[in-house]
Design a protein around this motif. Structure first.
Motif, PDB file in Angstrom:
ATOM      1  N   LYS A  12       0.816  -1.212   0.000  1.00 48.62           N
ATOM      2  CA  LYS A  12       0.000   0.000   0.000  1.00 48.62           C
ATOM      3  C   LYS A  12       0.858   1.274   0.000  1.00 48.62           C
ATOM      4  O   LYS A  12       0.344   2.371  -0.214  1.00 48.62           O
ATOM      5  N   THR A  13       2.150   1.146   0.273  1.00 49.49           N
ATOM      6  CA  THR A  13       2.983   2.347   0.432  1.00 49.49           C
ATOM      7  C   THR A  13       3.196   3.104  -0.873  1.00 49.49           C
ATOM      8  O   THR A  13       3.287   4.322  -0.873  1.00 49.49           O
ATOM      9  N   ALA A  14       3.267   2.383  -1.999  1.00 47.43           N
ATOM     10  CA  ALA A  14       3.608   3.033  -3.267  1.00 47.43           C
ATOM     11  C   ALA A  14       2.555   4.046  -3.698  1.00 47.43           C
ATOM     12  O   ALA A  14       2.888   5.184  -4.049  1.00 47.43           O
ATOM     13  N   HIS A  15       1.267   3.664  -3.657  1.00 47.74           N
ATOM     14  CA  HIS A  15       0.243   4.586  -4.141  1.00 47.74           C
ATOM     15  C   HIS A  15      -0.198   5.592  -3.078  1.00 47.74           C
ATOM     16  O   HIS A  15      -0.664   6.686  -3.410  1.00 47.74           O
ATOM     17  N   THR A  16      -0.036   5.265  -1.799  1.00 48.41           N
ATOM     18  CA  THR A  16      -0.374   6.233  -0.750  1.00 48.41           C
ATOM     19  C   THR A  16       0.805   7.128  -0.421  1.00 48.41           C
ATOM     20  O   THR A  16       0.646   8.185   0.181  1.00 48.41           O
ATOM     21  N   MET A  17       2.014   6.687  -0.805  1.00 43.13           N
ATOM     22  CA  MET A  17       3.263   7.410  -0.534  1.00 43.13           C
ATOM     23  C   MET A  17       3.471   7.595   0.963  1.00 43.13           C
ATOM     24  O   MET A  17       3.666   8.699   1.464  1.00 43.13           O
ATOM     25  N   HIS A  18       3.399   6.454   1.659  1.00 47.54           N
ATOM     26  CA  HIS A  18       3.682   6.390   3.087  1.00 47.54           C
ATOM     27  C   HIS A  18       4.771   5.343   3.321  1.00 47.54           C
ATOM     28  O   HIS A  18       5.295   4.745   2.377  1.00 47.54           O
ATOM     29  N   SER A  19       5.115   5.115   4.601  1.00 40.53           N
ATOM     30  CA  SER A  19       6.204   4.203   4.956  1.00 40.53           C
ATOM     31  C   SER A  19       5.722   3.137   5.926  1.00 40.53           C
ATOM     32  O   SER A  19       4.698   3.296   6.593  1.00 40.53           O
ATOM     33  N   THR A  20       6.514   2.073   6.025  1.00 41.18           N
ATOM     34  CA  THR A  20       6.277   1.048   7.038  1.00 41.18           C
ATOM     35  C   THR A  20       7.186   1.302   8.236  1.00 41.18           C
ATOM     36  O   THR A  20       8.134   2.091   8.169  1.00 41.18           O
ATOM     37  N   ALA A  21       6.914   0.592   9.319  1.00 36.54           N
ATOM     38  CA  ALA A  21       7.740   0.716  10.521  1.00 36.54           C
ATOM     39  C   ALA A  21       9.177   0.288  10.238  1.00 36.54           C
ATOM     40  O   ALA A  21      10.140   0.919  10.719  1.00 36.54           O
ATOM     41  N   ILE A  22       9.343  -0.766   9.463  1.00 40.03           N
ATOM     42  CA  ILE A  22      10.692  -1.233   9.131  1.00 40.03           C
ATOM     43  C   ILE A  22      11.422  -0.200   8.269  1.00 40.03           C
ATOM     44  O   ILE A  22      12.631   0.040   8.445  1.00 40.03           O
ATOM     45  N   GLU A  23      10.713   0.436   7.359  1.00 37.69           N
ATOM     46  CA  GLU A  23      11.346   1.468   6.535  1.00 37.69           C
ATOM     47  C   GLU A  23      11.765   2.670   7.380  1.00 37.69           C
ATOM     48  O   GLU A  23      12.852   3.236   7.184  1.00 37.69           O
ATOM     49  N   ALA A  24      10.935   3.054   8.341  1.00 39.74           N
ATOM     50  CA  ALA A  24      11.303   4.137   9.256  1.00 39.74           C
ATOM     51  C   ALA A  24      12.551   3.768  10.043  1.00 39.74           C
ATOM     52  O   ALA A  24      13.472   4.584  10.222  1.00 39.74           O
ATOM     53  N   ALA A  25      12.607   2.530  10.513  1.00 38.15           N
ATOM     54  CA  ALA A  25      13.761   2.064  11.277  1.00 38.15           C
ATOM     55  C   ALA A  25      15.019   2.018  10.417  1.00 38.15           C
ATOM     56  O   ALA A  25      16.127   2.290  10.894  1.00 38.15           O
ATOM     57  N   THR A  26      14.857   1.686   9.155  1.00 33.52           N
ATOM     58  CA  THR A  26      16.001   1.643   8.246  1.00 33.52           C
ATOM     59  C   THR A  26      16.583   3.040   8.048  1.00 33.52           C
ATOM     60  O   THR A  26      17.810   3.223   8.035  1.00 33.52           O
ATOM     61  N   ILE A  27      15.719   4.041   7.916  1.00 37.72           N
ATOM     62  CA  ILE A  27      16.197   5.429   7.826  1.00 37.72           C
ATOM     63  C   ILE A  27      16.942   5.805   9.099  1.00 37.72           C
ATOM     64  O   ILE A  27      18.019   6.411   9.056  1.00 37.72           O
ATOM     65  N   ALA A  28      16.383   5.445  10.252  1.00 41.42           N
ATOM     66  CA  ALA A  28      17.039   5.752  11.531  1.00 41.42           C
ATOM     67  C   ALA A  28      18.407   5.091  11.620  1.00 41.42           C
ATOM     68  O   ALA A  28      19.381   5.702  12.084  1.00 41.42           O
ATOM     69  N   GLN A  29      18.478   3.856  11.173  1.00 37.44           N
ATOM     70  CA  GLN A  29      19.743   3.113  11.227  1.00 37.44           C
ATOM     71  C   GLN A  29      20.778   3.733  10.300  1.00 37.44           C
ATOM     72  O   GLN A  29      21.943   3.933  10.674  1.00 37.44           O
ATOM     73  N   LYS A  30      20.386   4.079   9.094  1.00 37.10           N
ATOM     74  CA  LYS A  30      21.315   4.655   8.122  1.00 37.10           C
ATOM     75  C   LYS A  30      21.759   6.057   8.536  1.00 37.10           C
ATOM     76  O   LYS A  30      22.887   6.481   8.232  1.00 37.10           O
ATOM     77  N   ALA A  31      20.891   6.794   9.231  1.00 35.70           N
ATOM     78  CA  ALA A  31      21.216   8.164   9.652  1.00 35.70           C
ATOM     79  C   ALA A  31      21.934   8.215  10.992  1.00 35.70           C
ATOM     80  O   ALA A  31      22.329   9.295  11.445  1.00 35.70           O
ATOM     81  N   HIS A  32      22.074   7.058  11.648  1.00 38.82           N
ATOM     82  CA  HIS A  32      22.759   6.992  12.945  1.00 38.82           C
ATOM     83  C   HIS A  32      22.135   7.958  13.965  1.00 38.82           C
ATOM     84  O   HIS A  32      22.848   8.646  14.699  1.00 38.82           O
ATOM     85  N   VAL A  33      20.809   8.004  13.990  1.00 44.85           N
ATOM     86  CA  VAL A  33      20.151   8.817  15.009  1.00 44.85           C
ATOM     87  C   VAL A  33      20.194   8.054  16.333  1.00 44.85           C
ATOM     88  O   VAL A  33      20.465   6.852  16.369  1.00 44.85           O
ATOM     89  N   LYS A  34      19.910   8.748  17.423  1.00 46.71           N
ATOM     90  CA  LYS A  34      19.981   8.097  18.730  1.00 46.71           C
ATOM     91  C   LYS A  34      18.673   7.398  19.093  1.00 46.71           C
ATOM     92  O   LYS A  34      18.678   6.306  19.658  1.00 46.71           O
ATOM     93  N   THR A  35      17.562   8.060  18.792  1.00 47.24           N
ATOM     94  CA  THR A  35      16.248   7.502  19.161  1.00 47.24           C
ATOM     95  C   THR A  35      15.279   7.690  18.003  1.00 47.24           C
ATOM     96  O   THR A  35      15.236   8.750  17.381  1.00 47.24           O
ATOM     97  N   LEU A  36      14.507   6.664  17.729  1.00 43.70           N
ATOM     98  CA  LEU A  36      13.449   6.718  16.721  1.00 43.70           C
ATOM     99  C   LEU A  36      12.094   6.709  17.414  1.00 43.70           C
ATOM    100  O   LEU A  36      11.834   5.852  18.259  1.00 43.70           O
ATOM    101  N   VAL A  37      11.237   7.656  17.055  1.00 42.83           N
ATOM    102  CA  VAL A  37       9.855   7.681  17.536  1.00 42.83           C
ATOM    103  C   VAL A  37       8.948   7.411  16.337  1.00 42.83           C
ATOM    104  O   VAL A  37       8.992   8.126  15.332  1.00 42.83           O
ATOM    105  N   LEU A  38       8.141   6.370  16.438  1.00 50.28           N
ATOM    106  CA  LEU A  38       7.220   6.019  15.368  1.00 50.28           C
ATOM    107  C   LEU A  38       5.871   6.689  15.569  1.00 50.28           C
ATOM    108  O   LEU A  38       5.429   6.892  16.707  1.00 50.28           O
TER     109      LEU A  38
END
Length: 303
Positions: free
Chosen positions: A240-266
């Motif tokens: 559903k993400t492609a046509h709604t242009m939203h993200s999944t929890a895993i995708e959010a976590a992947t951004i957090a991991q790649k950006a080396h942030v300290k805390t992720l809030v979903l």
């Protein structure tokens, strides 16, 4: 740094959930981020003083992020507000608000200033002596920005033992706090690091909602103390993400991991899900430090 979640669900408000809105307090500054329906009710419920809100940042013009704005602007007028109010958001937000005020024969007795955004590149949109705010261009169905809030470093702290030991006059204290070395009358130079301590560490907060998974934002938010990233869907509904242009929890976590942030809030959960813990569990398969936004939840992030 304190974050109060007023609402964190997508689409329509319900009796038990509210659309996106949150209050960030950073370096003694207060900012309202997005303003879905019911925001002013949530502000009252959580005893946040209206008078402290002087800047409002709107990510995009979908209703669940801005339909509470005209009501809040009007309430400020009814409360005899005097302070100027600055609203930062996509081009069209000024027309949206002023048309409603005009057709309802309403007005504001305070200065109402709109800062309309059109750039698809990151830009600084607010800055004072304590905080800088820049946009984070996002990929959504309409023009959308996230926002990066960054504390500015404070003055260095005087090491009074060292200052008194060198018999430095008080008239030089401010220059030393600003980073200057000290030249004594006998020609001796006392390096600044001997006379001062480092200022308190600065913090930063990145707000990213709504967006398709987009790694181009990683350099912009790299090393942020806290990242709020939308997680509308669980992995079972990734299609559903492609046509709604939203993200999944895993995708959010992947951004957090790649950006080396300290805390992720979903947040920005689809209301189709009854169990929010599933979002945390999925995200933690990629990134360790995950928090769940919930309406009314307050986060205090220590330096």
């Amino acid at each position: 740094m304190k974050l109060t979640i007023l609402g964190c669900y997508s689409a329509t408000p319900r009796s038990i959930t509210n659309p996106t809105s949150q209050v960030l307090e950073i370096n003694n500054q207060m900012f309202l981020i997005d303003c879905g329906e019911g925001t002013q009710v949530q502000l009252r419920k959580h005893k946040i003083k209206f008078s402290k809100i002087n800047q409002i940042f709107i990510s995009h013009l979908h209703g669940d992020h801005c339909y509470g704005l005209v009501g809040l602007v009007s309430t400020f007028m009814l409360l005899n507000r005097l302070n100027d109010l600055h609203i930062y958001g996509p081009k069209g937000i000024k027309e949206m608000i002023l048309l409603q005020l005009r057709l309802s024969n309403s007005y504001t007795g305070y200065g109402l200033y709109f800062h309309e955004l059109t750039s698809t590149e990151s830009e600084v949109i607010f800055e004072n002596d304590k905080v800088r705010v820049r946009t984070i261009p996002l990929k959504h169905r309409v023009y959308t920005n996230g926002f990066l809030f960054e504390e500015k470093p404070g003055a260095r702290k005087l090491n009074m033992d060292a200052v008194l030991n060198h018999e430095i006059e008080t008239c030089y204290y401010q220059k030393i706090k600003d980073g200057a070395d000290m030249l004594l009358e006998n020609g001796t130079v006392i390096p600044n690091h001997i006379l001062t301590f480092d200022p308190a560490p600065v913090q930063s907060y990145a707000f990213c909602s709504d967006t398709l998974y987009d790694e181009s934002i990683v350099p912009l938010i790299h090393g942020a103390d806290v990242l709020y990233h939308e997680s509308t869907f669980l992995e079972q509904d990734k299609s559903k993400t492609a046509h709604t242009m939203h993200s999944t929890a895993i995708e959010a976590a992947t951004i957090a991991q790649k950006a080396h942030v300290k805390t992720l809030v979903l947040g920005h959960y689809s209301t189709r899900y009854a169990n929010l813990n599933a979002f945390k569990e999925e995200a933690e398969t990629v990134f360790d430090t995950v928090e769940l936004a919930e309406d009314g939840k307050v986060f205090n992030f220590n330096k």
